[in-house]
Design an enzyme around this catalytic site. Sequence first.
Site, PDB file in Angstrom:
ATOM      1  N   CYS A   2       0.835  -1.177   0.000  1.00 31.04           N
ATOM      2  CA  CYS A   2       0.000   0.000   0.000  1.00 31.04           C
ATOM      3  C   CYS A   2       0.879   1.239   0.000  1.00 31.04           C
ATOM      4  O   CYS A   2       2.088   1.136   0.148  1.00 31.04           O
ATOM      5  CB  CYS A   2      -0.855   0.022   1.263  1.00 31.04           C
ATOM      6  SG  CYS A   2      -1.726  -1.529   1.550  1.00 31.04           S
ATOM      7  N   ARG A  27       1.352   1.633  -5.882  1.00 30.59           N
ATOM      8  CA  ARG A  27       1.508   0.625  -4.842  1.00 30.59           C
ATOM      9  C   ARG A  27       0.192  -0.079  -4.507  1.00 30.59           C
ATOM     10  O   ARG A  27       0.165  -1.005  -3.692  1.00 30.59           O
ATOM     11  CB  ARG A  27       2.052   1.276  -3.565  1.00 30.59           C
ATOM     12  CG  ARG A  27       3.313   2.061  -3.792  1.00 30.59           C
ATOM     13  CD  ARG A  27       3.699   2.780  -2.535  1.00 30.59           C
ATOM     14  NE  ARG A  27       4.089   1.818  -1.530  1.00 30.59           N
ATOM     15  CZ  ARG A  27       5.309   1.311  -1.433  1.00 30.59           C
ATOM     16  NH1 ARG A  27       6.240   1.688  -2.257  1.00 30.59           N
ATOM     17  NH2 ARG A  27       5.595   0.444  -0.509  1.00 30.59           N
ATOM     18  N   TRP A  75      -3.763  -1.867  -1.397  1.00 31.09           N
ATOM     19  CA  TRP A  75      -3.796  -3.076  -2.231  1.00 31.09           C
ATOM     20  C   TRP A  75      -4.057  -4.201  -1.240  1.00 31.09           C
ATOM     21  O   TRP A  75      -3.209  -4.528  -0.401  1.00 31.09           O
ATOM     22  CB  TRP A  75      -2.459  -3.263  -2.953  1.00 31.09           C
ATOM     23  CG  TRP A  75      -2.415  -4.435  -3.878  1.00 31.09           C
ATOM     24  CD1 TRP A  75      -2.843  -4.471  -5.175  1.00 31.09           C
ATOM     25  CD2 TRP A  75      -1.913  -5.753  -3.586  1.00 31.09           C
ATOM     26  NE1 TRP A  75      -2.625  -5.721  -5.710  1.00 31.09           N
ATOM     27  CE2 TRP A  75      -2.061  -6.521  -4.763  1.00 31.09           C
ATOM     28  CE3 TRP A  75      -1.346  -6.358  -2.469  1.00 31.09           C
ATOM     29  CZ2 TRP A  75      -1.668  -7.855  -4.843  1.00 31.09           C
ATOM     30  CZ3 TRP A  75      -0.962  -7.691  -2.545  1.00 31.09           C
ATOM     31  CH2 TRP A  75      -1.125  -8.420  -3.729  1.00 31.09           C
ATOM     32  N   ASN A 100       1.504  -0.323   5.885  1.00 30.67           N
ATOM     33  CA  ASN A 100       1.875  -1.002   4.641  1.00 30.67           C
ATOM     34  C   ASN A 100       2.608  -2.275   5.027  1.00 30.67           C
ATOM     35  O   ASN A 100       3.410  -2.271   5.960  1.00 30.67           O
ATOM     36  CB  ASN A 100       2.793  -0.082   3.822  1.00 30.67           C
ATOM     37  CG  ASN A 100       3.429  -0.820   2.665  1.00 30.67           C
ATOM     38  OD1 ASN A 100       2.779  -1.617   1.993  1.00 30.67           O
ATOM     39  ND2 ASN A 100       4.710  -0.584   2.431  1.00 30.67           N
ATOM     40  N   GLY A 101       2.341  -3.377   4.306  1.00 33.65           N
ATOM     41  CA  GLY A 101       3.048  -4.620   4.606  1.00 33.65           C
ATOM     42  C   GLY A 101       2.116  -5.634   5.249  1.00 33.65           C
ATOM     43  O   GLY A 101       0.891  -5.491   5.173  1.00 33.65           O
ATOM     44  N   GLU A 482       7.590 -12.339 -22.034  1.00 38.84           N
ATOM     45  CA  GLU A 482       7.283 -10.962 -21.660  1.00 38.84           C
ATOM     46  C   GLU A 482       6.062 -10.451 -22.452  1.00 38.84           C
ATOM     47  O   GLU A 482       5.205  -9.761 -21.907  1.00 38.84           O
ATOM     48  CB  GLU A 482       8.518 -10.074 -21.889  1.00 38.84           C
ATOM     49  CG  GLU A 482       8.339  -8.595 -21.647  1.00 38.84           C
ATOM     50  CD  GLU A 482       7.907  -8.209 -20.236  1.00 38.84           C
ATOM     51  OE1 GLU A 482       7.947  -9.048 -19.333  1.00 38.84           O
ATOM     52  OE2 GLU A 482       7.483  -7.048 -20.067  1.00 38.84           O
ATOM     53  N   LYS A 486       2.588  -9.147 -20.771  1.00 39.62           N
ATOM     54  CA  LYS A 486       1.966  -7.838 -21.062  1.00 39.62           C
ATOM     55  C   LYS A 486       0.490  -8.039 -21.392  1.00 39.62           C
ATOM     56  O   LYS A 486      -0.379  -7.331 -20.891  1.00 39.62           O
ATOM     57  CB  LYS A 486       2.649  -7.124 -22.247  1.00 39.62           C
ATOM     58  CG  LYS A 486       4.044  -6.605 -22.013  1.00 39.62           C
ATOM     59  CD  LYS A 486       4.136  -5.421 -21.088  1.00 39.62           C
ATOM     60  CE  LYS A 486       4.191  -5.793 -19.655  1.00 39.62           C
ATOM     61  NZ  LYS A 486       5.404  -6.080 -19.007  1.00 39.62           N
ATOM     62  N   GLU A 489      -1.602  -9.072 -18.282  1.00 39.30           N
ATOM     63  CA  GLU A 489      -1.749  -8.011 -17.280  1.00 39.30           C
ATOM     64  C   GLU A 489      -2.834  -7.005 -17.646  1.00 39.30           C
ATOM     65  O   GLU A 489      -3.595  -6.583 -16.796  1.00 39.30           O
ATOM     66  CB  GLU A 489      -0.428  -7.230 -17.145  1.00 39.30           C
ATOM     67  CG  GLU A 489       0.613  -7.910 -16.325  1.00 39.30           C
ATOM     68  CD  GLU A 489       1.820  -6.998 -16.111  1.00 39.30           C
ATOM     69  OE1 GLU A 489       2.488  -6.665 -17.108  1.00 39.30           O
ATOM     70  OE2 GLU A 489       2.085  -6.607 -14.972  1.00 39.30           O
ATOM     71  N   HIS A 505       5.832 -31.472 -27.041  1.00 37.89           N
ATOM     72  CA  HIS A 505       5.862 -32.220 -25.781  1.00 37.89           C
ATOM     73  C   HIS A 505       4.613 -31.956 -24.940  1.00 37.89           C
ATOM     74  O   HIS A 505       4.605 -32.196 -23.744  1.00 37.89           O
ATOM     75  CB  HIS A 505       7.132 -31.882 -24.996  1.00 37.89           C
ATOM     76  CG  HIS A 505       8.381 -32.238 -25.738  1.00 37.89           C
ATOM     77  ND1 HIS A 505       8.761 -33.541 -25.970  1.00 37.89           N
ATOM     78  CD2 HIS A 505       9.301 -31.468 -26.360  1.00 37.89           C
ATOM     79  CE1 HIS A 505       9.871 -33.552 -26.681  1.00 37.89           C
ATOM     80  NE2 HIS A 505      10.226 -32.306 -26.937  1.00 37.89           N
ATOM     81  N   LYS A 604       1.822  -1.446  -9.014  1.00 37.54           N
ATOM     82  CA  LYS A 604       3.073  -1.201  -9.722  1.00 37.54           C
ATOM     83  C   LYS A 604       4.268  -1.769  -8.961  1.00 37.54           C
ATOM     84  O   LYS A 604       5.177  -2.320  -9.545  1.00 37.54           O
ATOM     85  CB  LYS A 604       3.234   0.309  -9.925  1.00 37.54           C
ATOM     86  CG  LYS A 604       4.495   0.720 -10.650  1.00 37.54           C
ATOM     87  CD  LYS A 604       4.405   0.387 -12.116  1.00 37.54           C
ATOM     88  CE  LYS A 604       5.668   0.651 -12.873  1.00 37.54           C
ATOM     89  NZ  LYS A 604       5.777  -0.170 -14.089  1.00 37.54           N
TER      90      LYS A 604
HETATM   91  O1  M6R Z   1       9.968  -3.221  -9.636  1.00 39.21           O
HETATM   92  P1  M6R Z   1      10.344  -4.600 -10.075  1.00 39.21           P
HETATM   93  O2  M6R Z   1      11.000  -4.614 -11.422  1.00 39.21           O
HETATM   94  O3  M6R Z   1      11.167  -5.324  -9.058  1.00 39.21           O
HETATM   95  O4  M6R Z   1       8.976  -5.375 -10.199  1.00 39.21           O
HETATM   96  C1  M6R Z   1       8.928  -6.723 -10.528  1.00 39.21           C
HETATM   97  C2  M6R Z   1       7.545  -7.110 -10.997  1.00 39.21           C
HETATM   98  O5  M6R Z   1       6.609  -6.911  -9.995  1.00 39.21           O
HETATM   99  C3  M6R Z   1       7.116  -6.324 -12.241  1.00 39.21           C
HETATM  100  O6  M6R Z   1       8.041  -6.458 -13.265  1.00 39.21           O
HETATM  101  C4  M6R Z   1       5.745  -6.795 -12.753  1.00 39.21           C
HETATM  102  O7  M6R Z   1       5.850  -8.103 -13.222  1.00 39.21           O
HETATM  103  C5  M6R Z   1       5.215  -5.839 -13.810  1.00 39.21           C
HETATM  104  N1  M6R Z   1       3.842  -5.544 -13.538  1.00 39.21           N
HETATM  105  C6  M6R Z   1       5.295  -6.384 -15.182  1.00 39.21           C
HETATM  106  O8  M6R Z   1       4.709  -5.571 -16.129  1.00 39.21           O
END
Ligand code: M6R
Length: 609
Positions: A2, A27, A75, A100-101, A482, A486, A489, A505, A604
Amino acid sequence: MCGIVAAITNRNVSSILIEGLKRLEYRGYDSAGIALLDDNNKLIRVRTKGKVEVLEQELKKQPLSGKIGIAHTRWATHGKPTTINAHPHFSSDRVAIVHNGIIENYKDLQQELKEHGYICTSQTDTEIVAHMLDFFLKQGSDLKQAVQKSVKKIKGAYAIVAMEQNNPHQLIAFKKASPLVIGVGIDENFIASDAPALSIVTNRFIYPADENIIVLDDKSVQIYDKNDKLIKSKIVDYTFDSDPIGKGGFSHYMEKEIFEQPATSEQTLEGRISHDKTTIDISNKIPDEILKQVECCHIVACGTSYHAGMVAKYWLEQYAKIPTSIEVASEYRYRSNIVPKNTLYITISQSGETADSIAALKKAQNESNYLSTLVVCNVEQSTMVREAKYNLITRAGVEVGVASTKAFTTQLLTLSILTASLAKLNNDFNEKEFVESLVQLPLKIQQVLEQKEQINKLSTNFKHTNSMLFLGRLTGYPIALEGALKLKEISYIHAESYPAGELKHGPLALIDESLPTIAVVMFEKNTDKLLSNLEEVKSRGGDVYIFADERLKLTEDTQTKIINIPAIDNMLAPILHIIPLQLLAYYVAVHRGTDIDQPRNLAKSVTVE
Ligand code: M6R
């Protein structure tokens, strides 16, 4: 995880806190709240479900005013995103808390507090902290002592800020393996989960250490260690980008960030290439004496940063001839690792605040016999940059979209420079040729971006698709991973990625006319094998969408669509090949009408385990 922001000033803090929360939404953004002490020292609060803008609208209907306050964007970890679970949490209407945490032993503490008559009204792990503070206050402690006594009982990685009705001139905070930064002003002080949250009020910051107790009033900042000894701390000046959070005319931050990539690549290269454009140099950041000793690399990261690390593994083994392993931080931190002699620990993170990556880095530093530790990171002021021995900053600028784009390409670029720096020390690496390609990269990225209309048109095919398959080989495989991430997400379409050789396989069983296959096809020695794999998909009725190096001159047919990618030096090809997949995911999400910059259930920066 958070976002926390708090302020003590001589003016109304309400708008300062809201602006801070907006900058902390990366966050978490499922609910938000604010609590102030008003001029009669009464605790007042507003909490709402949804994003900070909902809270802001609510505050227009019922404005709050006060010179001391705490605020939170959430969050959810414990309990659904509802108003009742939103922070700040109160106890006895006299103490308020943001957190937070995760409090790992909250159930035991809840039980203990129940025996003293405290009943939790929310499902959070946070509310017990408010009650515990109230309990100690009633026993005669002041707020600082109550926090000190409470944190002795709490297990977990977390940060809190508390304020109390009977103590209207102080905020008390504590952090343990969770970020908090103090913003120092003139006759006003602030505290937040990160520095940009406070960019509108100060550019002077103190980074408290773990397990410090922080006492803020409007005139002073006092920091105590865990033995209650007052400690001195350094103030760091930091200048922010003029408008780090503007969309610059684009519809979404993600779109803006994709289109910024020619510029961010140039930024990453700045000062790392010689004036005559023949050599690279990062020796001011990590000395050659260290690089010369490296016999092995361990790369540890999460999410998109992990995918960058996967590409780097291929590079380090192929070009620098250095055995390299890559692992996700959440696994690495809990298993026993074997560290060969002269191993460099490399961690990659956009934010530098990812809880698992921080814990893994600490483990590498404290428990293992590494040659050294290096972080590749986008945020210079972050915890990971402060923790690691060496750092290479990726210089992507602030990335707001939850789906990482420009951070990824600048990570790759930085890792390619690291690889080349190691390769040229170890063998006959053609540095001049590599630098020539580096210099061309921003222009080639621009050329890919110019195909946006074509990619947008292609993306309409997937508006109603339920599932997609992404294939690649060698460095094309992490790029396929990747690309799939994307898409997942931001469009919420299920997407899987395989190294194409694995198709027969198992995953081949999935192929029919309803499952589109996206292929990352680079110009390298295994291209023919990958093209054969795609034929196997087509002969089972599947359509293929190939993002192919233009030198291959592939042709379309009824089951095959081609997007050509400009030719570039093999090593840099992954950086170019991810761009169209970012655009594809973006346009699919636009057609599906999802919340692109803040997709459901995500944040994020993942600051909890
Ligand atoms: O800030 P970081 O690069 O350590 O974050 C790692 C992941 O949480 C981050 O890359 C996440 O997978 C993204 N949402 C990908 O788009």
